[in-house]
Design an enzyme around this catalytic site. Structure first.
Site, PDB file in Angstrom:
ATOM      1  N   GLU A 128     -20.559 -56.383   6.921  1.00 55.03           N
ATOM      2  CA  GLU A 128     -21.385 -57.339   6.142  1.00 55.03           C
ATOM      3  C   GLU A 128     -20.637 -58.689   5.813  1.00 55.03           C
ATOM      4  O   GLU A 128     -19.543 -58.737   5.084  1.00 55.03           O
ATOM      5  CB  GLU A 128     -22.096 -56.575   5.103  1.00 55.03           C
ATOM      6  CG  GLU A 128     -23.173 -57.513   4.694  1.00 55.03           C
ATOM      7  CD  GLU A 128     -24.073 -57.249   3.315  1.00 55.03           C
ATOM      8  OE1 GLU A 128     -23.398 -56.184   2.461  1.00 55.03           O
ATOM      9  OE2 GLU A 128     -25.127 -57.506   3.249  1.00 55.03           O
ATOM     10  N   GLY A 261     -16.286 -55.725  -3.786  1.00 53.46           N
ATOM     11  CA  GLY A 261     -16.414 -54.783  -4.806  1.00 53.46           C
ATOM     12  C   GLY A 261     -16.373 -53.327  -3.864  1.00 53.46           C
ATOM     13  O   GLY A 261     -15.584 -52.471  -4.317  1.00 53.46           O
ATOM     14  N   MET A 263     -19.056 -51.537  -0.339  1.00 50.58           N
ATOM     15  CA  MET A 263     -20.036 -51.825   0.663  1.00 50.58           C
ATOM     16  C   MET A 263     -20.797 -50.576   0.803  1.00 50.58           C
ATOM     17  O   MET A 263     -20.325 -49.594   1.176  1.00 50.58           O
ATOM     18  CB  MET A 263     -19.071 -52.347   1.688  1.00 50.58           C
ATOM     19  CG  MET A 263     -19.889 -52.495   3.124  1.00 50.58           C
ATOM     20  SD  MET A 263     -21.100 -53.933   2.683  1.00 50.58           S
ATOM     21  CE  MET A 263     -22.519 -53.449   3.842  1.00 50.58           C
ATOM     22  N   GLU A 264     -22.078 -50.791   0.862  1.00 52.09           N
ATOM     23  CA  GLU A 264     -23.006 -49.612   1.071  1.00 52.09           C
ATOM     24  C   GLU A 264     -23.007 -49.243   2.475  1.00 52.09           C
ATOM     25  O   GLU A 264     -24.175 -48.754   2.604  1.00 52.09           O
ATOM     26  CB  GLU A 264     -24.273 -50.039   0.461  1.00 52.09           C
ATOM     27  CG  GLU A 264     -25.159 -51.346   1.379  1.00 52.09           C
ATOM     28  CD  GLU A 264     -24.660 -52.718   0.927  1.00 52.09           C
ATOM     29  OE1 GLU A 264     -23.959 -52.841   0.303  1.00 52.09           O
ATOM     30  OE2 GLU A 264     -25.737 -53.611   1.088  1.00 52.09           O
ATOM     31  N   ASN A 265     -22.319 -49.043   3.126  1.00 51.11           N
ATOM     32  CA  ASN A 265     -22.366 -48.539   4.782  1.00 51.11           C
ATOM     33  C   ASN A 265     -23.255 -47.154   4.633  1.00 51.11           C
ATOM     34  O   ASN A 265     -22.940 -46.310   3.795  1.00 51.11           O
ATOM     35  CB  ASN A 265     -21.083 -48.228   5.307  1.00 51.11           C
ATOM     36  CG  ASN A 265     -20.200 -49.343   5.279  1.00 51.11           C
ATOM     37  OD1 ASN A 265     -20.228 -50.423   5.650  1.00 51.11           O
ATOM     38  ND2 ASN A 265     -19.035 -49.159   4.566  1.00 51.11           N
ATOM     39  N   GLU A 298     -24.334 -49.268  -5.061  1.00 50.28           N
ATOM     40  CA  GLU A 298     -24.325 -48.731  -3.631  1.00 50.28           C
ATOM     41  C   GLU A 298     -25.104 -47.551  -3.263  1.00 50.28           C
ATOM     42  O   GLU A 298     -25.661 -47.696  -2.046  1.00 50.28           O
ATOM     43  CB  GLU A 298     -22.677 -48.513  -3.139  1.00 50.28           C
ATOM     44  CG  GLU A 298     -21.651 -49.516  -3.613  1.00 50.28           C
ATOM     45  CD  GLU A 298     -22.098 -50.968  -3.289  1.00 50.28           C
ATOM     46  OE1 GLU A 298     -22.620 -50.903  -2.098  1.00 50.28           O
ATOM     47  OE2 GLU A 298     -21.675 -51.772  -4.073  1.00 50.28           O
ATOM     48  N   HIS A 301     -28.712 -49.008  -2.789  1.00 51.64           N
ATOM     49  CA  HIS A 301     -28.780 -49.576  -1.413  1.00 51.64           C
ATOM     50  C   HIS A 301     -28.987 -48.421  -0.184  1.00 51.64           C
ATOM     51  O   HIS A 301     -29.714 -49.062   0.538  1.00 51.64           O
ATOM     52  CB  HIS A 301     -27.596 -50.263  -1.124  1.00 51.64           C
ATOM     53  CG  HIS A 301     -27.404 -51.659  -1.567  1.00 51.64           C
ATOM     54  ND1 HIS A 301     -28.384 -52.486  -1.724  1.00 51.64           N
ATOM     55  CD2 HIS A 301     -26.248 -52.445  -2.149  1.00 51.64           C
ATOM     56  CE1 HIS A 301     -27.776 -53.646  -2.070  1.00 51.64           C
ATOM     57  NE2 HIS A 301     -26.534 -53.441  -2.325  1.00 51.64           N
ATOM     58  N   GLU A 320     -29.470 -57.264  -3.036  1.00 51.28           N
ATOM     59  CA  GLU A 320     -28.694 -57.310  -4.131  1.00 51.28           C
ATOM     60  C   GLU A 320     -29.089 -57.317  -5.541  1.00 51.28           C
ATOM     61  O   GLU A 320     -28.760 -56.779  -6.387  1.00 51.28           O
ATOM     62  CB  GLU A 320     -27.881 -58.427  -3.471  1.00 51.28           C
ATOM     63  CG  GLU A 320     -26.797 -58.597  -2.554  1.00 51.28           C
ATOM     64  CD  GLU A 320     -26.163 -56.979  -2.556  1.00 51.28           C
ATOM     65  OE1 GLU A 320     -26.039 -56.329  -3.428  1.00 51.28           O
ATOM     66  OE2 GLU A 320     -25.750 -56.838  -1.473  1.00 51.28           O
TER      67      GLU A 320
HETATM   68 ZN   LIG Z   1     -24.757 -54.669  -3.185  1.00 54.83          ZN
END
Ligand SMILES: [Zn+2]
Length: 853
Positions: A128, A261, A263-265, A298, A301, A320
């Site tokens: 991202e 910080g 990443m919501e993969n 996360e 998300h 977000e």
């Molecule tokens: Zn986020």
């Protein structure tokens, strides 16, 4: 002739859509190279002569297209400006199904995106906003969701993780091929890989979903807290959304080098180590809150963003803002005693500070290209967006808001959506005009200041846009108004009552619901509104007499508003200092932390050097009693409230007032702590003690901290010792720290923070600023694949609060524009200009106020 792809604002045509990727990637960790092959199934909504998709710095070695029973080679045209490739076909493809088959080679990046070396022999991806194209040729925009079936060829030893669980493995001699289950439809930015020596405890099954938390083996003991948070939060979120978790397994992985910080993969969430790992016996409460908040953000998300995805980056804010709001809400329900909304309020105050600039932007901004998408990850998108959602939830009520969210999740399951889809669903569930309210707050820049003046039982309200620049405030009333959902707290004898008002026009008069003449009125109950209040003198004085009847969040909002009005030259600084003086007896740690932070700004940025000792004595006098009340040693079973009150007092006395006895005591206890006596220093005091030791430290201290930075396993302590090296005030040691920053001894991910500490250090900032300018090109090259960090470096220049420095900064940044930080440069310079003017305007008044005491 120019092709549409020769434009950095180029977007893929909507009528060629991928439905499934079947890809194989072979990674050579030592040579830092990879090669891949893939088949992408497509649906064509019209006949096509060419197919366009993204690829950046990949060498395409084969491109074939299948359609209508035929198979043919495509000619490849590379368009670097839009990071695309155009596959030109010998004859036109008919409407309907087609497939492309591609082969390519590429290199891992030196930065922190694409597929990159993440430290400790680990290779990881960060895609991202738009870096999947550095690893796979793909349709790299969030509107193109497709399933992914991935197979990864890697050396035998290290673990290989991806979005889905592994479903098969082939032995290839010294190497192996791991096949992963097909994913639900995903946008490319959520695809992820981690390859390397990471380890987790056995999974915990949560309603059938295995949850694991990974770290380097030596840090495995630090994974328990984040694992517990995820295990507790997953079912709460499933219940809230009314949709089960979709990605079959949940892995959280701590990476030694990471840009953001976390990443919501989908199913494979990656984190900066400090945002995931901690030891509960030594961590501060602030660290625990942060890890809980980031883990929950996360996880949120996985629904909001991953299950339903924004159609384009202009609705990034929705992703977000929602995850931000949901995380605070969920953590608050999980740990009521933490009062985590007060932490949100501090972030919100920072967002309001930014949003009061002329160079701010609306929550929902127009995004034309990838650089602009990258710049959108800021306080406006996260915190202002979260605050607006909180305001709307407050207005609709919790139940109706949740019904609207569930409707949205069902209606757009696995698909894409835009903000108006959410407002529509919330409006349907609540039968309220949500779209009107939401659009005013998300599409207009800035926020209002509401003037409130009371006469008897009548409250007169008036709104206009708030600017922190006095010149802008005087000139540009700007005409913008907002529908402001105000909640008033009315003091009626011993009790207080709440009263709701929707201020739709520029002015209104409200009859207060009180038995007699109200004792006071506070115009932002629970501080949930995203607006400021300016009271007339009598209404403000009445509040000052009833501070104890306000909630801590409201006392903080009052301080925040009054401070903002000082910045805007609508209040004298003396009035603010008078108000601060009333808080000496404050017992709530959150309010104390807030007031200490504000006085630290006065001490650091505003007061004249000659008056500083007097200010320090004032701060010392204000907080000495606080430390006397708590003492240095934590009692057995002491509450967090007492621990944090002590920590706020130690910061005030040691770091702002710089009282020698307090500094000496903190440093003595820190030395015992470092020697192994963990009882010597309560865990919330460690950070302040390290900062005090650094400021006064000699070369032996510097070398000791440097050695601790090298040897420490716990990432928070490691980072704390590292950043402390930039805070030494001994000029020779400050110079050594600056050398470290520019000699690449500082990890890439920490470079921007390190530079920020240097520029905030009175003894280091002149030398550091000179060095930053002379080494700018090299630093920029080093951070070229970590643009978020380059923006943080630009923001750090905001610490140079002197007119001469401001002029240098304007000239320098004017001569060195950064495409990836245009907004950050404009905002930093605007804010710095205001800070310099504030300093010049208030310095004399501060001196006179101190002298009069
Ligand atoms: Zn986020």
């Amino acid at each position: 002739m120019a092709h549409p792809t020769d434009d950095k604002n180029f977007r893929l045509p909507p009528d060629v859509r991928p439905s499934a990727y079947d890809a194989r990637l072979s990674v050579d960790l030592e040579a830092r190279r990879f090669s891949g092959t893939e088949r992408i199934d497509l649906t064509l909504a019209r006949p096509c002569d060419e197919i366009i998709l993204h690829a950046a710095e990949l060498e395409l070695t084969g491109a074939r297209v299948r359609a209508g029973g035929q198979e043919r080679d495509a000619e490849v045209r590379v368009a670097p400006l839009s990071e695309t490739v155009v596959l030109r076909l010998p004859s036109r493809l008919p409407t309907g199904q087609a497939a492309v088959e591609l082969a390519w080679k590429g290199k891992m990046t030196d930065g922190l995106r694409g597929l990159y070396p993440a430290g400790g022999g680990i290779a990881a991806t960060q895609f991202e906003a738009a870096d999947a194209r550095r690893v796979f040729p793909c349709f790299d925009e969030p509107g193109f969701k497709a399933t992914w079936r991935l197979a990864v060829e890697a050396p035998r030893g290290p673990l290989v993780l991806s979005n889905g669980p592994p479903v098969g493995e082939e032995d290839l001699g010294s190497r192996r091929l791991v096949r992963f289950a097909q994913t639900p439809p995903l946008p490319t930015y959520l695809v992820a890989l981690v390859i390397g020596p990471v380890q987790a405890h056995p999974p915990v099954a949560v309603r059938g979903v295995p949850v694991r938390t990974f770290a380097q083996p030596k840090k495995l003991a630090l994974t328990g807290f984040a694992q517990d948070v995820a295990v507790d939060m997953l079912p709460r979120l499933e219940d809230y959304f009314g949709v089960p978790y979709a990605f079959k397994k949940l892995d959280q992985v701590a990476l030694p080098e990471f840009e953001a910080g976390a990443m919501e993969n989908a199913g494979l969430i990656t984190f900066r180590e400090v945002a995931l790992l901690l030891d509960p016996t030594t961590a501060s409460l602030a660290q625990k809150k942060r890890v809980a908040e980031v883990v929950t953000h996360e996880l949120a998300h996985q629904w909001f963003g991953n299950w339903v995805t924004m159609s384009w980056w202009d609705d990034l804010w929705l992703n977000e803002a929602f995850a931000t709001w949901m995380a605070y809400k969920s953590v608050d329900q999980w740990q009521r005693g933490w009062r985590i909304w007060l932490d949100f309020d501090q972030r919100k105050a920072a967002a309001m500070h930014l949003d009061a600039l002329r160079s701010t932007h609306p929550i929902r901004a127009e995004i034309r290209n990838v650089a602009e998408a990258g710049e959108a990850f800021d306080l406006i998108t996260y915190e202002k967006g979260g605050a607006v959602l909180r305001m709307i939830e407050g207005y609709l009520g919790e139940g109706r808001f949740r019904e609207g969210i569930r409707l949205y999740m069902q209606r757009h399951a696995q698909g894409n959506a835009v903000a108006d889809d959410l407002w529509g669903a919330l409006g349907e569930a609540s039968r309220e005009p949500v779209t009107e309210l939401a659009n005013a707050w998300t599409r207009q820049s800035g926020f209002p200041v509401v003037r409130a003046s009371r006469q008897g039982r009548v409250l007169r309200l008036e709104q206009r846009r708030f600017f922190s620049d006095p010149a802008a405030a005087a000139k540009e009333s700007d005409g913008t108004i907002w529908p402001v959902p105000l909640v008033l707290r009315v003091g009626d004898g011993e009790r207080t009552t709440e009263q709701r008002v929707l201020l739709r026009g520029a002015t209104a008069e409200v009859e207060l619901a009180a038995e007699g003449d109200p004792a006071f009125v506070f115009a932002n109950s629970a501080a949930t509104g995203f607006y400021r209040v300016a009271y007339d003198p009598a209404t403000l004085a009445a509040l000052g007499r009833h501070l104890g009847q306000l909630a801590p969040s409201e006392r903080m909002a009052l301080l925040s508003d009054e401070w903002a009005l000082v910045r805007a030259a609508e209040r004298e600084i003396a009035a603010f200092l008078d108000l601060s003086d009333r808080f000496g007896g404050e017992e709530d740690y959150a309010v104390l932390e807030d007031i200490v932070g504000r006085l630290a700004v006065v001490e650091y940025r505003l007061v004249a050097d000659a008056d500083r000792p007097v200010l320090q004595r004032f701060v010392g006098g204000l907080f000495r009693q606080q430390l006397a009340a708590t003492g240095w040693d934590a009692a057995r079973d002491e509450t967090d409230a007492v621990r944090l009150r002590r920590a706020a007092a130690v910061r005030a006395l040691g770091l702002v007032a710089r009282e020698p006895a307090v500094v000496a005591e903190a440093v003595k206890r820190l030395d015992r702590w470092i020697a192994g006596d963990r009882a010597a220093l309560e865990q919330n005091l460690h950070e302040a003690a390290v900062a005090m030791a650094a400021r006064d430290g000699d070369v032996a201290r510097f070398d000791a901290f440097r050695a601790l930075f090298a040897s420490e396993t716990d990432p928070t302590f490691r980072r704390r010792y590292l950043l402390a090296l930039a805070a030494f005030e001994n000029p020779a040691l400050a110079a050594r720290a600056i050398d470290m920053a520019f000699a690449d001894e500082v990890p890439l991910q920490d470079t921007a923070s390190f530079v920020a500490v240097v520029l905030s250090n009175r003894s280091a900032r002149d030398l550091g600023w000179a060095r930053l300018r002379s080494d700018w090109e090299r630093l920029h090259a080093r951070l070229s694949a970590a643009p978020m960090l380059m923006r943080r470096v630009v923001e750090a220049i905001g610490a140079l609060v002197e007119r001469r420095r401001l002029e240098e900064a304007e000239a320098f940044l004017g001569a060195h524009p950064l495409e990836e930080a245009r907004q950050a440069i404009a905002q930093t310079l605007e804010r710095l200009r205001q800070d310099v003017e504030l300093r010049e305007r208030t310095q004399g008044d501060i001196g006179r106020w101190l002298a009069a005491r």
